[in-house]
Scaffold this motif. Structure first.
Motif, PDB file in Angstrom:
ATOM      1  N   GLU A   8       0.841  -1.204   0.000  1.00  0.00           N
ATOM      2  CA  GLU A   8       0.000   0.000   0.000  1.00  0.00           C
ATOM      3  C   GLU A   8       0.875   1.253   0.000  1.00  0.00           C
ATOM      4  O   GLU A   8       0.597   2.227  -0.696  1.00  0.00           O
ATOM      5  CB  GLU A   8      -0.916   0.032   1.244  1.00  0.00           C
ATOM      6  N   GLU A   9       1.930   1.180   0.802  1.00  0.00           N
ATOM      7  CA  GLU A   9       2.866   2.298   0.875  1.00  0.00           C
ATOM      8  C   GLU A   9       3.542   2.509  -0.495  1.00  0.00           C
ATOM      9  O   GLU A   9       3.681   3.632  -0.967  1.00  0.00           O
ATOM     10  CB  GLU A   9       3.920   1.955   1.925  1.00  0.00           C
ATOM     11  N   LEU A  10       3.937   1.405  -1.109  1.00  0.00           N
ATOM     12  CA  LEU A  10       4.569   1.473  -2.428  1.00  0.00           C
ATOM     13  C   LEU A  10       3.620   2.113  -3.434  1.00  0.00           C
ATOM     14  O   LEU A  10       4.017   2.972  -4.218  1.00  0.00           O
ATOM     15  CB  LEU A  10       4.970   0.063  -2.881  1.00  0.00           C
ATOM     16  N   ARG A  11       2.357   1.716  -3.372  1.00  0.00           N
ATOM     17  CA  ARG A  11       1.357   2.245  -4.297  1.00  0.00           C
ATOM     18  C   ARG A  11       1.204   3.755  -4.110  1.00  0.00           C
ATOM     19  O   ARG A  11       1.181   4.516  -5.076  1.00  0.00           O
ATOM     20  CB  ARG A  11       0.023   1.542  -4.044  1.00  0.00           C
ATOM     21  N   LYS A  12       1.135   4.197  -2.862  1.00  0.00           N
ATOM     22  CA  LYS A  12       0.993   5.630  -2.582  1.00  0.00           C
ATOM     23  C   LYS A  12       2.189   6.410  -3.118  1.00  0.00           C
ATOM     24  O   LYS A  12       2.041   7.492  -3.663  1.00  0.00           O
ATOM     25  CB  LYS A  12       0.888   5.870  -1.071  1.00  0.00           C
ATOM     26  N   ILE A  13       3.373   5.853  -2.933  1.00  0.00           N
ATOM     27  CA  ILE A  13       4.586   6.522  -3.400  1.00  0.00           C
ATOM     28  C   ILE A  13       4.581   6.617  -4.918  1.00  0.00           C
ATOM     29  O   ILE A  13       4.906   7.654  -5.491  1.00  0.00           O
ATOM     30  CB  ILE A  13       5.837   5.791  -2.865  1.00  0.00           C
ATOM     31  N   LYS A  14       4.178   5.541  -5.578  1.00  0.00           N
ATOM     32  CA  LYS A  14       4.110   5.566  -7.044  1.00  0.00           C
ATOM     33  C   LYS A  14       3.118   6.616  -7.523  1.00  0.00           C
ATOM     34  O   LYS A  14       3.361   7.332  -8.488  1.00  0.00           O
ATOM     35  CB  LYS A  14       3.727   4.178  -7.572  1.00  0.00           C
ATOM     36  N   GLU A  15       1.991   6.714  -6.831  1.00  0.00           N
ATOM     37  CA  GLU A  15       0.964   7.681  -7.229  1.00  0.00           C
ATOM     38  C   GLU A  15       1.388   9.115  -6.942  1.00  0.00           C
ATOM     39  O   GLU A  15       0.986  10.038  -7.636  1.00  0.00           O
ATOM     40  CB  GLU A  15      -0.366   7.382  -6.517  1.00  0.00           C
ATOM     41  N   SER A  16       2.216   9.289  -5.910  1.00  0.00           N
ATOM     42  CA  SER A  16       2.634  10.647  -5.537  1.00  0.00           C
ATOM     43  C   SER A  16       3.526  11.266  -6.614  1.00  0.00           C
ATOM     44  O   SER A  16       3.584  12.470  -6.768  1.00  0.00           O
ATOM     45  CB  SER A  16       3.393  10.622  -4.213  1.00  0.00           C
ATOM     46  N   ASP A  17       4.233  10.410  -7.368  1.00  0.00           N
ATOM     47  CA  ASP A  17       5.095  10.883  -8.437  1.00  0.00           C
ATOM     48  C   ASP A  17       6.110  11.904  -7.912  1.00  0.00           C
ATOM     49  O   ASP A  17       6.389  12.906  -8.543  1.00  0.00           O
ATOM     50  CB  ASP A  17       4.231  11.491  -9.559  1.00  0.00           C
ATOM     51  N   PHE A  18       6.636  11.632  -6.728  1.00  0.00           N
ATOM     52  CA  PHE A  18       7.625  12.548  -6.148  1.00  0.00           C
ATOM     53  C   PHE A  18       8.752  11.739  -5.526  1.00  0.00           C
ATOM     54  O   PHE A  18       8.513  10.801  -4.771  1.00  0.00           O
ATOM     55  CB  PHE A  18       6.960  13.427  -5.073  1.00  0.00           C
ATOM     56  N   GLY A  19       9.970  12.112  -5.849  1.00  0.00           N
ATOM     57  CA  GLY A  19      11.127  11.434  -5.274  1.00  0.00           C
ATOM     58  C   GLY A  19      11.546  10.229  -6.091  1.00  0.00           C
ATOM     59  O   GLY A  19      11.208  10.105  -7.272  1.00  0.00           O
ATOM     60  N   PHE A  20      12.290   9.335  -5.428  1.00  0.00           N
ATOM     61  CA  PHE A  20      12.902   8.207  -6.126  1.00  0.00           C
ATOM     62  C   PHE A  20      12.744   6.934  -5.304  1.00  0.00           C
ATOM     63  O   PHE A  20      12.755   6.977  -4.075  1.00  0.00           O
ATOM     64  CB  PHE A  20      14.397   8.470  -6.336  1.00  0.00           C
ATOM     65  N   CYS A  36       8.046   4.811 -12.322  1.00  0.00           N
ATOM     66  CA  CYS A  36       8.640   3.899 -13.311  1.00  0.00           C
ATOM     67  C   CYS A  36       7.797   2.625 -13.456  1.00  0.00           C
ATOM     68  O   CYS A  36       7.353   2.036 -12.481  1.00  0.00           O
ATOM     69  CB  CYS A  36      10.057   3.528 -12.892  1.00  0.00           C
ATOM     70  N   LYS A  37       7.641   2.209 -14.707  1.00  0.00           N
ATOM     71  CA  LYS A  37       6.836   1.015 -14.992  1.00  0.00           C
ATOM     72  C   LYS A  37       7.546  -0.279 -14.571  1.00  0.00           C
ATOM     73  O   LYS A  37       6.952  -1.344 -14.591  1.00  0.00           O
ATOM     74  CB  LYS A  37       6.545   0.939 -16.489  1.00  0.00           C
ATOM     75  N   LEU A  38       8.823  -0.183 -14.221  1.00  0.00           N
ATOM     76  CA  LEU A  38       9.557  -1.390 -13.834  1.00  0.00           C
ATOM     77  C   LEU A  38       9.511  -1.648 -12.322  1.00  0.00           C
ATOM     78  O   LEU A  38      10.156  -2.561 -11.837  1.00  0.00           O
ATOM     79  CB  LEU A  38      11.021  -1.299 -14.294  1.00  0.00           C
TER      80      LEU A  38
END
Ligand SMILES: [Zn+2]
Length: 77
Positions: A8-20, A36-38
């Motif tokens: 869930e945390e990973l999903r939120k980070i991906k959606e935030s589109d901020f950082g690396f 990133c799609k990978l």
């Protein structure tokens, strides 16, 4: 460095589109942009023991903490 503990945390980070997102394993850490799609949720769930996912706000901070980073070939941060 923030370790990503749940999908869930990973999903939120991906959606935030901020950082690396950095994937840490026994080889050189790989840096991705957060969208990133990978970065696969399945990999996160299945390979959590051999590779961990971390989040950094900037490329520089990640480099300071981890040293040399390999850039993802697709998102090429
Ligand atoms: Zn990537």
């Amino acid at each position: 460095m923030v370790k990503i503990e749940s999908v869930e945390e990973l999903r939120k980070i991906k959606e935030s589109d901020f950082g690396f997102v950095i994937l840490l394993s026994e080889s050189m850490p790989i840096i991705h942009t957060t969208n990133c799609k990978l970065i696969f949720e399945n990999d996160f769930l299945q390979n959590n023991k051999i590779q961990s996912h971390h989040w950094f706000s900037t490329h520089l901070l990640a480099e300071k903490e981890l040293g040399d980073l390999k850039s993802c070939k697709l998102c090429n941060p």
